[in-house]
Design a protein around this motif. Structure first.
Motif, short mmCIF file in Angstrom:
data_model
loop_
_atom_site.label_atom_id
_atom_site.label_comp_id
_atom_site.label_asym_id
_atom_site.label_seq_id
_atom_site.Cartn_x
_atom_site.Cartn_y
_atom_site.Cartn_z
N ALA A 163 0.83 -1.21 0.00
CA ALA A 163 0.00 0.00 0.00
C ALA A 163 0.87 1.26 0.00
O ALA A 163 0.60 2.21 -0.75
N TRP A 169 0.75 4.15 -2.76
CA TRP A 169 0.29 5.50 -2.43
C TRP A 169 1.44 6.52 -2.38
O TRP A 169 1.25 7.68 -2.68
N TYR A 170 2.58 6.07 -1.93
CA TYR A 170 3.75 6.97 -1.82
C TYR A 170 4.94 6.33 -2.53
O TYR A 170 5.84 5.77 -1.89
#
Lengths: 253, 364
Positions: free
Chosen positions: B313, B317-318
């Motif tokens: 994740a 996301w980053y």
């Protein structure tokens, strides 16, 4: 006085109780439960202990089974002086020689019928022919088709029969039953008592059963009456068979 | 084993909560440590990937190269080049900027001299910058910020055209012409540091000593082992990681201990049954500890799964964050989980083993 480990005790039961006193303490208050009981139970006898509630029946049973320490007196089971045996010997005694049956069924809810019996085998260190014995016992108590069920899926009568099978799976020489029909209806109670009678017949273990039900007690070979922490009488010995109809010819000892 | 396993399966909600709590603690430990170490490792790796053997910077300067501007005279490059053992020198102005809510290191370089140190920018799309108003971004930033060649972006208050995308993992994420960055920072003819390539690996230490002897007030950082050096130099990092590890251990221990204690209270009668069957105190303690170990073992496995999910994740996301989960920390996390299971079960197990069998049998 000598005490022997359960493994050293010869097979064949013999309970000998002399001057047994058990007191419970609650702060400064001392409550006597047993007041100097003398008692003998011959090997292979099915003995019922009767008496009103609070007369000390269960206390007697637990002291004989090495679950409670006596305040005074002596209890000898086989060749083991129970009252003075160290904790480790009492544990070994319960593990190897004694099978308990309780009023409240007391099965392991998380385990199947078969696993409840296997657990008793494992704790007793009797893994030899464990599966065979379990199969035979479940057949004997009429539950061979329910070995994979969990206790809560069984009726109370069936649960008690599992408890009896668990008590017998390690082939104990002494079975101690505390009001085994106390939670059962009359039909199941008769079935359980017939099972006890069957067990006691033909060289089975000595059975000491607590009950306040005269009909159940009548199935036993001998009836010991208790009141206020003392044994006050004993009914006669009756040779019986598993098929014998209930109804007792009682003789005062 | 059967009883402990059956108990775990029977109390599904309790088991699930306990497993989840241990798993979350375990995952928290791995992700936080992984992020901390990953960030440091990634920065160090990028610096090492430039290809030099040494960095020359002012004495006492941090290894985090972006935390300084132009402090060394640019003409030191010639003096460095003349020192025996030095094969190539590349001056760099390092600075930081915020771009689209991200914090980035910017290198001001001369592409030709930068290439002389190692493989250079390794352009994967477009070309290197040739003059003012041109910028190169690395492929990771380009992917994360959806940047492409020809696009115009604002950096440090000025507009630049992206003329190339370089391979990720080399130096900084944004490269500007050195002279232009010097002007923007009002640091003309000043640089932050010099990358130095030595004539041979065997000459690195001697060259570093020679440089420090020749140029007063500079320090040579050998790039091999830079990540460890950077981690060591961060004051409180070890304490921070220790605190996270300790907190995970204590929280897991408390959760397991509470779960097992509640289980013991619930199973008081079953303990009485076990005692009536002849189970020794040691066996009962063992059964409780085994059940606890099963729970924490499952918690550790759940923690691995949660860590994998969290890392996936985070990367989605980053994309510019680096999480480094090493085998060492996986083992440490597993050890912490198992230790919490063992320690957390000790008191409940002792409590269970000391139960009076007759009272236990009559427990409501």
């Amino acid at each position: 006085m000598t005490s022997q480990g359960a493994s050293d005790v010869p097979r064949g039961s013999d309970i000998r109780v002399r001057g047994l006193v058990k007191e419970y303490r609650s702060g400064r208050i001392i409550v006597p439960a047993l007041r100097g009981i003398d008692l003998d139970v011959a090997p292979g006898t099915f003995a019922a202990v009767m008496g009103p509630s609070g007369c000390g029946k269960s206390t007697l049973l637990y002291v004989v089974g090495g679950m409670l320490r006596a305040t005074a007196g002596s209890v000898r089971v086989h060749d083991l002086e129970v009252t003075h045996a160290p904790e480790r010997e009492l544990t070994a005694f319960r593990r190897g020689r004694v099978g308990f049956v309780f009023q409240r069924l007391n099965l392991m809810a998380a385990l199947t019928v078969e696993d409840n019996l296997k657990l008793a085998c494992r704790i007793a260190g009797r893994r030899d022919r464990c599966n065979e014995r379990i199969r035979a016992l479940l057949e004997r108590v009429g539950l061979e088709g329910k070995r994979r069920m969990r206790p809560l899926d069984l009726s109370q009568g069936e649960q008690q029969r599992v408890a009896i099978a668990r008590a017998l799976v390690k082939e104990p020489s002494l079975v101690l039953a505390d009001e085994p029909t106390g939670n059962l209806d009359s039909t199941n109670a008769r079935s359980v008592m017939a099972l006890f009678r069957q067990i006691a017949t033909g060289g089975g273990p000595t059975i000491l059963m607590i009950t306040h039900d005269a009909e159940c007690a009548a199935v036993a070979d001998t009836i010991i009456q208790m009141r206020d922490g003392a044994a006050v009488g004993r009914s006669g010995v009756h040779p019986r068979s598993a098929s014998a109809a209930p109804g007792v010819e009682e003789r005062r000892a | 084993m059967t009883l402990a396993f059956a108990n775990v399966l029977q109390k599904k909600v309790r088991s699930a909560i306990c497993i989840l709590a241990v798993g979350i603690g375990f995952a928290l430990l791995l992700v936080v440590v992984g992020l901390t170490r990953g960030s440091i490792q990634e920065v160090a790796q990028r610096i090492q990937n430039v290809g030099g053997d040494l960095i020359v910077q002012p004495a006492g300067a941090t290894q985090f190269l972006a935390l300084k501007s132009g402090v060394l005279p640019e003409q030191y490059a010639e003096r460095l080049r003349a020192i025996p053992g030095v094969a190539a020198v590349s001056p760099v102005v390092a600075w930081t900027t915020t771009f689209r809510n991200g914090f980035y290191v910017v290198y001001g370089i001369d592409p030709e001299r930068f290439s002389s140190i190692g493989g250079g920018l390794r352009i994967v799309d477009g070309r290197a910058m040739r003059g003012p108003g041109e910028v190169v971004v690395d492929s990771r930033l380009a992917a994360a910020a959806r940047l492409s060649v020809g696009e115009r972006i604002e950096i440090l208050g000025s507009r630049f055209e992206i003329v190339g995308v370089s391979k990720e993992g080399i130096g900084a994420r944004i490269f500007l012409p050195m002279a232009e960055l010097q002007t923007m920072l009002h640091q003309e003819k000043r640089v932050s540091l010099f990358f130095v390539r030595c004539t041979s690996p065997a000459a690195v230490k001697a060259t570093a000593a020679a440089i420090e002897g020749e140029l007063a007030g500079v320090r040579c950082q050998i790039l091999e082992g830079l990540a460890d050096e950077m981690a060591r130099s961060m004051s409180g990092l070890r304490e921070f990681i220790g605190a996270i590890t300790g907190t995970t251990l204590v929280v897991s221990l408390l959760v397991v201990s509470l779960a097992m204690y509640m289980t013991i209270l619930e199973k008081t009668r079953e303990i009485g049954i076990l005692r009536s069957l002849g189970a020794s105190r040691r066996l009962i303690m063992g059964s409780v500890v085994l059940e606890s170990m099963l729970l924490t073992g499952c918690g550790v496995v759940a923690g691995y799964a949660l860590t994998a999910a969290a890392v996936t994740a985070l990367r989605a996301w980053y994309p510019l964050l680096t999480v480094e989960i090493t085998r060492f920390w996986i083992l440490v996390g597993g050890g912490v989980g198992i230790a919490s299971g063992l320690l957390g079960a000790l008191y409940p197990a002792w409590f269970a083993a000391r139960q009076d069998p007759v009272r236990a049998l009559s427990y409501e």
